[in-house]
Design a protein around this motif. Structure first.
Motif, mmCIF file in Angstrom:
data_model
loop_
_atom_site.group_PDB
_atom_site.id
_atom_site.type_symbol
_atom_site.label_atom_id
_atom_site.label_comp_id
_atom_site.label_asym_id
_atom_site.label_seq_id
_atom_site.Cartn_x
_atom_site.Cartn_y
_atom_site.Cartn_z
ATOM 1 N N ALA A 212 0.813 -1.221 0.000
ATOM 2 C CA ALA A 212 0.000 0.000 0.000
ATOM 3 C C ALA A 212 0.842 1.266 0.000
ATOM 4 N N VAL A 213 2.159 1.134 0.045
ATOM 5 C CA VAL A 213 3.031 2.301 -0.021
ATOM 6 C C VAL A 213 4.060 2.081 -1.126
ATOM 7 N N GLY A 214 4.710 3.143 -1.546
ATOM 8 C CA GLY A 214 5.710 3.021 -2.596
ATOM 9 C C GLY A 214 6.517 4.297 -2.692
ATOM 10 N N GLU A 215 7.483 4.320 -3.588
ATOM 11 C CA GLU A 215 8.361 5.493 -3.708
ATOM 12 C C GLU A 215 7.572 6.748 -4.059
ATOM 13 N N ASP A 216 6.543 6.601 -4.881
ATOM 14 C CA ASP A 216 5.751 7.770 -5.278
ATOM 15 C C ASP A 216 4.799 8.235 -4.182
ATOM 16 N N ASN A 217 4.567 7.399 -3.212
ATOM 17 C CA ASN A 217 3.614 7.716 -2.149
ATOM 18 C C ASN A 217 4.054 6.990 -0.883
ATOM 19 N N PRO A 218 5.115 7.477 -0.239
ATOM 20 C CA PRO A 218 5.721 6.715 0.869
ATOM 21 C C PRO A 218 4.816 6.509 2.063
ATOM 22 N N PHE A 219 3.795 7.364 2.211
ATOM 23 C CA PHE A 219 2.864 7.180 3.323
ATOM 24 C C PHE A 219 1.573 6.480 2.881
ATOM 25 N N GLY A 220 1.458 6.178 1.596
ATOM 26 C CA GLY A 220 0.245 5.510 1.119
ATOM 27 C C GLY A 220 -0.995 6.365 1.256
ATOM 28 N N TYR A 221 -0.864 7.667 1.106
ATOM 29 C CA TYR A 221 -2.024 8.547 1.236
ATOM 30 C C TYR A 221 -3.053 8.254 0.150
ATOM 31 N N PRO A 222 -4.347 8.436 0.454
ATOM 32 C CA PRO A 222 -5.383 8.084 -0.525
ATOM 33 C C PRO A 222 -5.353 8.986 -1.759
ATOM 34 N N VAL A 223 -5.921 8.460 -2.821
ATOM 35 C CA VAL A 223 -5.995 9.214 -4.077
ATOM 36 C C VAL A 223 -6.997 10.354 -3.961
ATOM 37 N N LYS A 224 -8.101 10.076 -3.297
ATOM 38 C CA LYS A 224 -9.107 11.117 -3.111
ATOM 39 C C LYS A 224 -9.928 10.793 -1.871
ATOM 40 N N MET A 225 -10.571 11.829 -1.380
ATOM 41 C CA MET A 225 -11.499 11.670 -0.259
ATOM 42 C C MET A 225 -12.819 12.324 -0.652
ATOM 43 N N GLY A 226 -13.880 11.905 -0.002
ATOM 44 C CA GLY A 226 -15.186 12.502 -0.240
ATOM 45 C C GLY A 226 -15.981 12.539 1.046
ATOM 46 N N PHE A 227 -16.965 13.439 1.094
ATOM 47 C CA PHE A 227 -17.737 13.607 2.331
ATOM 48 C C PHE A 227 -19.195 13.831 1.971
ATOM 49 N N HIS A 228 -20.083 13.229 2.734
ATOM 50 C CA HIS A 228 -21.525 13.465 2.591
ATOM 51 C C HIS A 228 -22.130 13.459 3.980
ATOM 52 N N GLY A 229 -22.540 14.632 4.441
ATOM 53 C CA GLY A 229 -23.053 14.711 5.802
ATOM 54 C C GLY A 229 -22.028 14.180 6.782
ATOM 55 N N PRO A 230 -22.416 13.273 7.682
ATOM 56 C CA PRO A 230 -21.460 12.739 8.652
ATOM 57 C C PRO A 230 -20.641 11.562 8.107
ATOM 58 N N HIS A 231 -20.896 11.168 6.855
ATOM 59 C CA HIS A 231 -20.219 10.008 6.263
ATOM 60 C C HIS A 231 -19.041 10.470 5.403
ATOM 61 N N ARG A 232 -18.137 9.541 5.109
ATOM 62 C CA ARG A 232 -16.958 9.913 4.337
ATOM 63 C C ARG A 232 -16.461 8.713 3.544
ATOM 64 N N THR A 233 -15.607 8.992 2.574
ATOM 65 C CA THR A 233 -15.043 7.928 1.751
ATOM 66 C C THR A 233 -13.621 8.293 1.357
ATOM 67 N N GLN A 234 -12.851 7.310 0.981
ATOM 68 C CA GLN A 234 -11.543 7.543 0.386
ATOM 69 C C GLN A 234 -11.269 6.435 -0.617
ATOM 70 N N THR A 235 -10.451 6.781 -1.597
ATOM 71 C CA THR A 235 -10.002 5.800 -2.576
ATOM 72 C C THR A 235 -8.542 5.492 -2.308
ATOM 73 N N ILE A 236 -8.256 4.236 -2.052
ATOM 74 C CA ILE A 236 -6.913 3.817 -1.662
ATOM 75 C C ILE A 236 -5.975 3.857 -2.857
ATOM 76 N N TRP A 237 -4.788 4.359 -2.626
ATOM 77 C CA TRP A 237 -3.778 4.464 -3.681
ATOM 78 C C TRP A 237 -3.295 3.074 -4.112
ATOM 79 N N THR A 238 -3.011 2.911 -5.385
ATOM 80 C CA THR A 238 -2.525 1.642 -5.915
ATOM 81 C C THR A 238 -1.038 1.760 -6.225
ATOM 82 N N ASN A 239 -0.257 0.931 -5.610
ATOM 83 C CA ASN A 239 1.177 0.908 -5.897
ATOM 84 C C ASN A 239 1.388 0.282 -7.276
#
Length: 397
Positions: A212-239
């Motif tokens: 889940a981590v790599g040279e281009d993303n050493p912390f494995g931060y998500p590609v994007k996040m989203g929010f709807h009211g009290p709910h949330r989402t993220q798309t996990i980065w692909t190494n």
């Protein structure tokens, strides 16, 4: 994801007390857990008429009986006889045509109606008024949710666009699951937060989390996040250049092939949904993972982890893929527990008045904000409706 796009969430330190203070937790019980849809099960647990499951919601001192009726409808009731309140069911699950109280044998149907009670003519009430107390229940993506209060909107309206996403997750087609339950000496939000930020991956999971981590993303931060009211989402980065261990590649490769054959590989394989207040789920077809974190008290919580599957284990290869996926989930989680509990011990000391979230811990900040908004609204309600204190003189008049 740019830090600027998350600026609307704010950058201020977060007060530490809500992560260990019993008084705050007492407010959360009503403000959060009685006023939200709570995920408690899956339709595959109730395959037939009379199938039932019992669920305990300790934060609200509630025991629930969820039953599939003769008409096929799934309903939720308080697990209490309407005679004297005795709990009807002790088993965690099973199948019955009726539910009979062990105390005086009042019997109820799968629709909650009182069917019979010994010597009922001597009571001063009609049978129709003695049905089991019903609880609001709704289903999305095969997942069962209940609401212990009075919902101001239906489940799908509450979830908004995430309802459609949930319909496309592998769990929506599941017919079985693997599960393990754990208890942890940590506040439910602190436990939950561990699973909605990737900042810790390279330090706590250098082996299990390496893909889940790599040279281009050493912390494995998500590609994007989203929010709807009290709910949330993220798309996990692909190494793009992962280096899994041979056994990892073999097992997940098999799981992916089975998911393709079963039709459970959908468009959300890298998506994560965090549904308020305490449930999150991954769309991965190879490891279709969900996690519910239930509060026990201010400093303890219980996690229910499930991997949902379609079809039974029909060959050794499928069995191997599923067992490895579950073992991998346990492995990663075991790596997390010590640091979560260490964090709780530090907070319990009262040494910190605030904690700090960086930009990529936005989902943690969003959860805290959603909880805080509800607690403040609940406090306002209490202030507006609380009766005026009565003096001793007035009371004696």
């Amino acid at each position: 994801m740019s830090d600027d796009s998350l600026a609307w969430l704010g950058t201020a330190p977060i007060p530490a007390a809500p992560y260990h203070d019993p008084a705050w937790f007492e407010l959360e019980r009503e403000a959060v857990f009685r006023r939200a849809w709570l995920q408690i099960g899956h339709v595959c647990e109730l395959p037939d008429s009379g199938s039932f499951i019992r669920r305990e919601i300790e934060a609200l001192n509630v025991s629930l009986l969820i039953v599939r009726g003769r008409d096929g409808e799934i309903r939720a009731f308080h697990n209490v006889c309407t005679h004297r309140g005795t709990q009807l069911v002790e088993e965690e699950s099973g199948r019955r045509g009726t539910f009979s109280c062990p105390y005086h044998r009042w019997s109820f149907g799968t629709d909650g109606a009182l069917l019979a009670a010994p010597d009922f003519d001597r009571f001063f009430v009609d049978k129709a008024d003695c049905a089991l107390p019903r609880v609001a229940l709704d289903i999305c993506g095969g997942l069962i949710f209940v609401h212990l209060g009075t919902p101001d909107k239906g489940l799908r309206d509450d979830l908004g666009p995430y309802a459609t996403m949930l319909d496309g997750f592998p769990a929506a087609q599941a017919t079985t699951f693997s599960e393990y339950v754990y208890e942890i000496d940590a506040n439910w939000k602190l436990t939950y937060d561990n699973f909605q930020e990737n900042y810790h991956l390279r330090f706590i999971h250098p082996r299990s989390g390496a893909p889940a981590v790599g040279e281009d993303n050493p912390f494995g931060y998500p590609v994007k996040m989203g929010f709807h009211g009290p709910h949330r989402t993220q798309t996990i980065w692909t190494n793009p250049d992962p280096a899994p261990q041979p056994v990892q590649a073999q097992s997940f490769g098999r799981a992916a092939r089975f998911a393709m054959a079963d039709g459970t590989a959908g468009p959300h394989s890298r998506d994560y949904l965090a549904l308020f207040p305490n449930f999150f789920i991954l769309g991965s077809p190879a490891q279709p993972f969900s996690h519910t974190v239930w509060p026990i008290d201010a400093r303890r919580s219980r996690g229910v982890i499930r991997l949902y599957w379609k079809g039974e284990d029909d060959c050794a290869s499928r069995r191997y893929a599923r067992e490895y996926a579950m073992a991998s989930a346990r492995d990663i989680h075991a790596e997390d527990r010590d640091v979560i509990e260490a964090g709780q011990r530090g907070l319990n000391s009262g040494a910190l008045k605030h904690i700090h979230f960086q930009a990529q811990e936005a989902l943690c900040r969003h959860l805290f904000t959603a909880v805080d908004e509800r607690v403040q609204a609940y406090r306002a309600d209490l202030a507006g409706t609380a009766p005026r204190p009565v003096s001793r003189a007035e009371a004696m008049a």
